[in-house]
Design a protein around this motif. Structure first.
Motif, PDB file in Angstrom:
ATOM      1  N   PRO A  96      -8.146  17.690  -4.855  1.00 25.40           N
ATOM      2  CA  PRO A  96      -7.495  16.874  -3.822  1.00 25.40           C
ATOM      3  C   PRO A  96      -6.067  17.355  -3.569  1.00 25.40           C
ATOM      4  O   PRO A  96      -5.401  17.906  -4.449  1.00 25.40           O
ATOM      5  CB  PRO A  96      -7.486  15.468  -4.431  1.00 25.40           C
ATOM      6  CG  PRO A  96      -8.398  15.514  -5.614  1.00 25.40           C
ATOM      7  CD  PRO A  96      -8.408  16.932  -6.085  1.00 25.40           C
ATOM      8  N   ALA A  97      -5.605  17.123  -2.354  1.00 24.62           N
ATOM      9  CA  ALA A  97      -4.206  17.345  -2.016  1.00 24.62           C
ATOM     10  C   ALA A  97      -3.373  16.216  -2.626  1.00 24.62           C
ATOM     11  O   ALA A  97      -3.860  15.451  -3.468  1.00 24.62           O
ATOM     12  CB  ALA A  97      -4.058  17.380  -0.494  1.00 24.62           C
ATOM     13  N   GLU A  98      -2.096  16.110  -2.242  1.00 28.36           N
ATOM     14  CA  GLU A  98      -1.249  15.022  -2.750  1.00 28.36           C
ATOM     15  C   GLU A  98      -1.762  13.701  -2.175  1.00 28.36           C
ATOM     16  O   GLU A  98      -1.858  13.529  -0.966  1.00 28.36           O
ATOM     17  CB  GLU A  98       0.207  15.266  -2.362  1.00 28.36           C
ATOM     18  CG  GLU A  98       0.794  16.491  -3.061  1.00 28.36           C
ATOM     19  CD  GLU A  98       2.264  16.721  -2.765  1.00 28.36           C
ATOM     20  OE1 GLU A  98       2.937  15.777  -2.281  1.00 28.36           O
ATOM     21  OE2 GLU A  98       2.747  17.837  -3.018  1.00 28.36           O
ATOM     22  N   ILE A  99      -2.096  12.781  -3.064  1.00 28.31           N
ATOM     23  CA  ILE A  99      -2.816  11.564  -2.679  1.00 28.31           C
ATOM     24  C   ILE A  99      -1.856  10.429  -2.357  1.00 28.31           C
ATOM     25  O   ILE A  99      -0.878  10.196  -3.070  1.00 28.31           O
ATOM     26  CB  ILE A  99      -3.770  11.136  -3.811  1.00 28.31           C
ATOM     27  CG1 ILE A  99      -4.679  12.307  -4.216  1.00 28.31           C
ATOM     28  CG2 ILE A  99      -4.613   9.948  -3.375  1.00 28.31           C
ATOM     29  CD1 ILE A  99      -5.500  12.028  -5.469  1.00 28.31           C
ATOM     30  N   TYR A 100      -2.158   9.696  -1.291  1.00 26.96           N
ATOM     31  CA  TYR A 100      -1.396   8.501  -0.932  1.00 26.96           C
ATOM     32  C   TYR A 100      -2.368   7.365  -0.641  1.00 26.96           C
ATOM     33  O   TYR A 100      -3.578   7.561  -0.524  1.00 26.96           O
ATOM     34  CB  TYR A 100      -0.489   8.769   0.278  1.00 26.96           C
ATOM     35  CG  TYR A 100      -1.238   9.112   1.552  1.00 26.96           C
ATOM     36  CD1 TYR A 100      -1.635   8.114   2.440  1.00 26.96           C
ATOM     37  CD2 TYR A 100      -1.555  10.432   1.874  1.00 26.96           C
ATOM     38  CE1 TYR A 100      -2.328   8.423   3.606  1.00 26.96           C
ATOM     39  CE2 TYR A 100      -2.252  10.756   3.029  1.00 26.96           C
ATOM     40  CZ  TYR A 100      -2.626   9.739   3.891  1.00 26.96           C
ATOM     41  OH  TYR A 100      -3.321  10.053   5.034  1.00 26.96           O
ATOM     42  N   GLY A 101      -1.827   6.152  -0.493  1.00 26.44           N
ATOM     43  CA  GLY A 101      -2.651   4.984  -0.189  1.00 26.44           C
ATOM     44  C   GLY A 101      -2.600   3.955  -1.296  1.00 26.44           C
ATOM     45  O   GLY A 101      -2.632   4.280  -2.476  1.00 26.44           O
TER      46      GLY A 101
ATOM     47  N   GLY B 129       2.450   8.524  10.175  1.00 23.68           N
ATOM     48  CA  GLY B 129       2.158   7.679  11.326  1.00 23.68           C
ATOM     49  C   GLY B 129       1.865   6.233  10.985  1.00 23.68           C
ATOM     50  O   GLY B 129       2.104   5.337  11.802  1.00 23.68           O
ATOM     51  N   LEU B 130       1.362   5.973   9.789  1.00 27.89           N
ATOM     52  CA  LEU B 130       1.048   4.601   9.355  1.00 27.89           C
ATOM     53  C   LEU B 130       1.888   4.203   8.140  1.00 27.89           C
ATOM     54  O   LEU B 130       1.470   3.375   7.334  1.00 27.89           O
ATOM     55  CB  LEU B 130      -0.447   4.483   9.027  1.00 27.89           C
ATOM     56  CG  LEU B 130      -1.396   4.665  10.212  1.00 27.89           C
ATOM     57  CD1 LEU B 130      -2.842   4.679   9.733  1.00 27.89           C
ATOM     58  CD2 LEU B 130      -1.206   3.559  11.240  1.00 27.89           C
ATOM     59  N   MET B 131       3.081   4.785   8.033  1.00 26.34           N
ATOM     60  CA  MET B 131       3.910   4.540   6.855  1.00 26.34           C
ATOM     61  C   MET B 131       4.255   3.070   6.668  1.00 26.34           C
ATOM     62  O   MET B 131       4.342   2.579   5.536  1.00 26.34           O
ATOM     63  CB  MET B 131       5.184   5.372   6.939  1.00 26.34           C
ATOM     64  CG  MET B 131       6.057   5.303   5.688  1.00 26.34           C
ATOM     65  SD  MET B 131       5.228   5.967   4.195  1.00 26.34           S
ATOM     66  CE  MET B 131       5.353   7.732   4.497  1.00 26.34           C
ATOM     67  N   ASP B 132       4.451   2.324   7.754  1.00 21.58           N
ATOM     68  CA  ASP B 132       4.770   0.898   7.630  1.00 21.58           C
ATOM     69  C   ASP B 132       3.685   0.168   6.851  1.00 21.58           C
ATOM     70  O   ASP B 132       3.967  -0.663   5.978  1.00 21.58           O
ATOM     71  CB  ASP B 132       4.927   0.253   9.011  1.00 21.58           C
ATOM     72  CG  ASP B 132       6.226   0.631   9.693  1.00 21.58           C
ATOM     73  OD1 ASP B 132       7.104   1.184   9.008  1.00 21.58           O
ATOM     74  OD2 ASP B 132       6.351   0.387  10.903  1.00 21.58           O
TER      75      ASP B 132
END
Length: 296
Positions: free
Chosen positions: A144-149, A280-283
């Motif tokens: 995986p790349a650098e994971i967010y969420g 784009g969906l950082m908020d």
């Protein structure tokens, strides 16, 4: 139903993968737990807990591989099918470069385009050992790349100082990152779906000559833009300074630049990522971040 044992089932990636596998209705999922408390957490999520004392990172992974190889040999002697082993690596093994790369490229050798950052310098050798066990095990490596969420485990050391600076009304905050990095990124849900695709095609692809290593990435976004967007979403009014620190191995890894499109995973595994784009969906992601942190 396929029986799957997850090592790290209570962790960030493991818990997301467990939920993905269970929702499919095709798998019985077991999870390793280091304590009775962790075992109870797994049971509450319909994961069958296996209580053991197991290590993590490079030494633990190597030991697990050796144990699996021995178990695989015994299984083959008894006339059984090969055991499967899917290892979670990461795209940092490619090192940092704006040049286009592929999951077919060598990593961590003199033939590699760039060397991995110090934080994961040990990992290419483990990958090679896993691939060398294909005569005994059906293996695959997913990077995986650098994971967010959600809880954003990887991003806590960067978002945390911004939040503290906001609370303290500081005029600036400095993060240990090179300002020109353009990391590859992926949402935790797409990581889970990518692993599920590979797990469900493991037996089908093994033995076909297909190189069983797959990069998972959905976007590339400048690290400076990511942290600036995070600071705006947190409400920080000051300046975010990115200054690389030679001794900070984590910052070195987070600011790596990697250019790949995961075309092999999409074509060969049927992987269809859906959560594309971090800034784009950082908020939304910043609101989820503190809400998902464990209570003190």
């Amino acid at each position: 139903m396929t029986r799957i044992l997850l090592i790290g089932a209570t962790g960030y990636v493991g818990s997301a993968l467990a939920s993905e596998l269970l929702r499919s209705g095709l798998h019985t999922v077991y999870g390793l737990a280091r304590s009775s408390e962790k075992a109870a957490q797994l049971a509450a999520k319909e994961i069958i807990p296996v209580l053991v004392d197991c290590a993590g990172a490079n030494n633990g992974s190597a030991e697990i591989l050796r144990d699996l190889v021995e178990a695989g040999k015994e299984r083959l002697k008894a006339g059984g099918a090969k055991l499967g082993f899917v290892y979670c690596s990461g795209m940092w093994v490619h090192g940092s470069s704006f040049e286009r790369i592929s999951d077919l490229d060598p990593v961590g050798t003199v033939y590699a385009k760039t060397q991995p950052p110090r934080l994961v310098a040990w990992r290419p050798q483990l990958e090679r050992e896993i691939l060398a066990s294909r005569d005994v095990l059906d293996v695959a490596i997913v990077r995986p790349a650098e994971i967010y969420g959600r809880e954003h485990g990887l991003w806590n050391p960067l978002f945390g100082p911004i939040l503290e600076a906001t609370k303290s009304n500081k005029k600036s905050v400095q993060l240990p990152l090179g300002p020109t990095g353009r990391p590859c990124l992926i949402h935790i849900d797409d990581v889970a779906s990518g692993f599920r695709c590979k797990i469900e095609k493991l037996e089908l692809i093994s033995g076909t000559g297909v190189y069983p290593v797959f990069n998972l990435v959905t976007s590339y976004e400048p690290i400076s833009l990511v942290v600036t967007a995070a600071a705006d979403a947190i409400g920080f009014q000051g300046e975010v300074k990115l200054v690389a620190e030679k001794e900070n191995v984590f910052g070195e890894a987070m600011a790596t630049s990697i250019n790949d499109d995961s075309s092999r995973a999409k074509h060969l595994l049927g992987w269809k990522p859906k959560r594309i784009g971090f800034v784009g969906l950082m908020d939304i992601y910043i609101r989820a971040w503190p809400a998902s942190q464990p209570s003190p």
